[in-house]
Scaffold this active site. Sequence first.
Site, PDB file in Angstrom:
ATOM      1  N   GLU A   1       0.738  -1.205   0.002  1.00  0.00           N
ATOM      2  CA  GLU A   1      -0.186   0.163  -0.092  1.00  0.00           C
ATOM      3  C   GLU A   1       0.597   1.379   0.286  1.00  0.00           C
ATOM      4  O   GLU A   1       0.373   2.551  -0.471  1.00  0.00           O
ATOM      5  CB  GLU A   1      -0.977   0.082   0.827  1.00  0.00           C
ATOM      6  CG  GLU A   1      -2.105   0.442   1.485  1.00  0.00           C
ATOM      7  CD  GLU A   1      -3.728   0.660   2.347  1.00  0.00           C
ATOM      8  OE1 GLU A   1      -4.307  -0.738   1.804  1.00  0.00           O
ATOM      9  OE2 GLU A   1      -3.051   1.356   3.030  1.00  0.00           O
TER      10      GLU A   1
ATOM     11  N   HIS B   1       7.822 -27.244  -0.776  1.00  0.00           N
ATOM     12  CA  HIS B   1       6.986 -27.857  -1.008  1.00  0.00           C
ATOM     13  C   HIS B   1       5.581 -27.742  -2.022  1.00  0.00           C
ATOM     14  O   HIS B   1       4.733 -28.235  -2.382  1.00  0.00           O
ATOM     15  CB  HIS B   1       6.944 -29.084  -0.296  1.00  0.00           C
ATOM     16  CG  HIS B   1       7.289 -29.784   0.271  1.00  0.00           C
ATOM     17  ND1 HIS B   1       8.161 -30.746   0.004  1.00  0.00           N
ATOM     18  CD2 HIS B   1       8.289 -29.418   1.692  1.00  0.00           C
ATOM     19  CE1 HIS B   1       9.310 -31.069   1.117  1.00  0.00           C
ATOM     20  NE2 HIS B   1       9.434 -30.314   2.001  1.00  0.00           N
TER      21      HIS B   1
ATOM     22  N   LYS C   1     -13.230   1.396  -3.494  1.00  0.00           N
ATOM     23  CA  LYS C   1     -14.839   0.907  -2.357  1.00  0.00           C
ATOM     24  C   LYS C   1     -15.345   1.898  -3.326  1.00  0.00           C
ATOM     25  O   LYS C   1     -17.183   2.044  -3.046  1.00  0.00           O
ATOM     26  CB  LYS C   1     -14.448   1.704  -1.579  1.00  0.00           C
ATOM     27  CG  LYS C   1     -13.710   1.356  -0.507  1.00  0.00           C
ATOM     28  CD  LYS C   1     -13.351   2.751   0.581  1.00  0.00           C
ATOM     29  CE  LYS C   1     -12.107   1.871   1.295  1.00  0.00           C
ATOM     30  NZ  LYS C   1     -11.623   2.822   2.398  1.00  0.00           N
TER      31      LYS C   1
HETATM   32  O1  PA5 Z   1      -3.771   1.672   5.917  1.00  0.00           O
HETATM   33  C1  PA5 Z   1      -4.942   2.145   5.790  1.00  0.00           C
HETATM   34  O2  PA5 Z   1      -5.067   3.343   6.023  1.00  0.00           O
HETATM   35  C2  PA5 Z   1      -5.897   1.077   5.405  1.00  0.00           C
HETATM   36  O3  PA5 Z   1      -4.932  -0.362   5.286  1.00  0.00           O
HETATM   37  C3  PA5 Z   1      -6.889   1.218   6.316  1.00  0.00           C
HETATM   38  O4  PA5 Z   1      -6.139   0.872   7.519  1.00  0.00           O
HETATM   39  C4  PA5 Z   1      -7.571   0.083   5.869  1.00  0.00           C
HETATM   40  O5  PA5 Z   1      -8.607   0.843   5.090  1.00  0.00           O
HETATM   41  C5  PA5 Z   1      -9.074   0.273   6.982  1.00  0.00           C
HETATM   42  O6  PA5 Z   1      -9.490   1.612   7.427  1.00  0.00           O
HETATM   43  P1  PA5 Z   1     -10.386   2.359   8.858  1.00  0.00           P
HETATM   44  O7  PA5 Z   1      -9.398   1.608   9.735  1.00  0.00           O
HETATM   45  O8  PA5 Z   1     -10.480   3.774   8.286  1.00  0.00           O
HETATM   46  O9  PA5 Z   1     -11.068   1.156   8.775  1.00  0.00           O
END
Ligand code: PA5
Length: 423
Positions: free
Chosen positions: A264, A285, A399
């Site tokens: 990310e 394996h 989303k």
């Molecule tokens: O790293 C990030 O920002 C994302 O992976 C969030 O943690 C994830 O989308 C969850 O978001 P939220 O904590 O707003 O529910």
Amino acid sequence: FKKYESQVKKIHMGIHKKNLPGNDYLGWLDYPIHYNQKELSLMINKAKYIRSNFETLVVCGIGGSYLGALASINALRGIYPNDKLEIIFLGNTFSPTYIAQVLKHLEHKKFAINVISKSGTTTETSISFRLLKQLLIKKVGKKKASKMIFATTDKEKGALKLEATKEGYTTFTLPGDIGGRYSVLSPVGLFPIACAGIDIKKMMLGAKKAMEEFNNPILKSNKCYRYAVVRDYMYRHNKASEMFVTYEPHLKEIAEWLKQLFGESEGKDHKGLLPTSATFSTDLHSLGQYIQEGTPQLFETVLTVEKSHRKVQVPFDEQNTDGLNYLQHRSIHEICHIAQQGTCQAHVDGRVPNLKISIPEINEFYLGELIYFFEYACGLSGYLLDVNPFDQPGVEAYKKNMFALLGKPGYEELGKELREKLK
Ligand code: PA5
């Protein structure tokens, strides 16, 4: 390394002077010394309360809001901990099978909920939380239920914050300047970890040590920066993927957390290494053949643990039909270590470069140190790649489409467009 020295120094200054893109998400950088001690004590007290009064804690969150906690709990407690408090994760899936099974399982359990969402609007988490809440209220009534719900969210904004204030849930804060995937050493990770009976103060001490050690612009003496530089070098020399490897099943989730952290942070502008993972020997394996002789697009980062807490030896067997007596009384830890050496050499011979990150043992302190090491390396890596390591614009695409197709108010136009495309 020489070629990278001045670039690394420049980025180091940029990170610490906070003048690079994404600088408003650098709260994790000195959090190990600036965290709210009062809040930490409250978390420890509430964790003790949960451990003494409940059979199960359900942690409800997705992505950065649960991966670090799961990784740390598994790493420190093991996969079959035989602990008095069971910890279950929900809020990370739309699978009706999984959700229904968890709810069924909870019907006869005395359970508490830690709902974790920075935005407070993540659909997977919100739906599961609504279901959990309804079950809890059905079991104990609304008033008691609100004392069994612990919310970790933004300090002042978001739907979850609003609800927590209205219903009187105990609330922990994810600072606004720490992004989800950098939040394991904040209340997001620390509270569930404390509930697992783990000493979170020691974890923070480990993180503090890493923070002090790696705040050093000299590449030659900074192991963390050296790791980031090697990653960048690999990427620029035709390696498309970094495979995180561990020989310990209880460290498998660390690799899952790393996949999110690096994926990310770096996967932007059509750039970045693909973070993948494997647990050996299991995956020797399955993926072993590909790693050894498939497309040479990988390098491996092997996480090794020098000392094991458990002693298991190969027993002597009079019959010796399996021919294993040549290993009699040798420790499995030693055998594992030798297997690692053999595997490493085989993979290097197969054109798969190997990096080794070695920690003395798995405990709270070293885990805190390791987490900070990777977070810091990830920051530098992103900047070497010339991307903002702290945003995640691409996550929004799925989303938006999902909202539009589900009919969320405000997404009508996109919904029409998508339905046409999907035809
Ligand atoms: O790293 C990030 O920002 C994302 O992976 C969030 O943690 C994830 O989308 C969850 O978001 P939220 O904590 O707003 O529910």
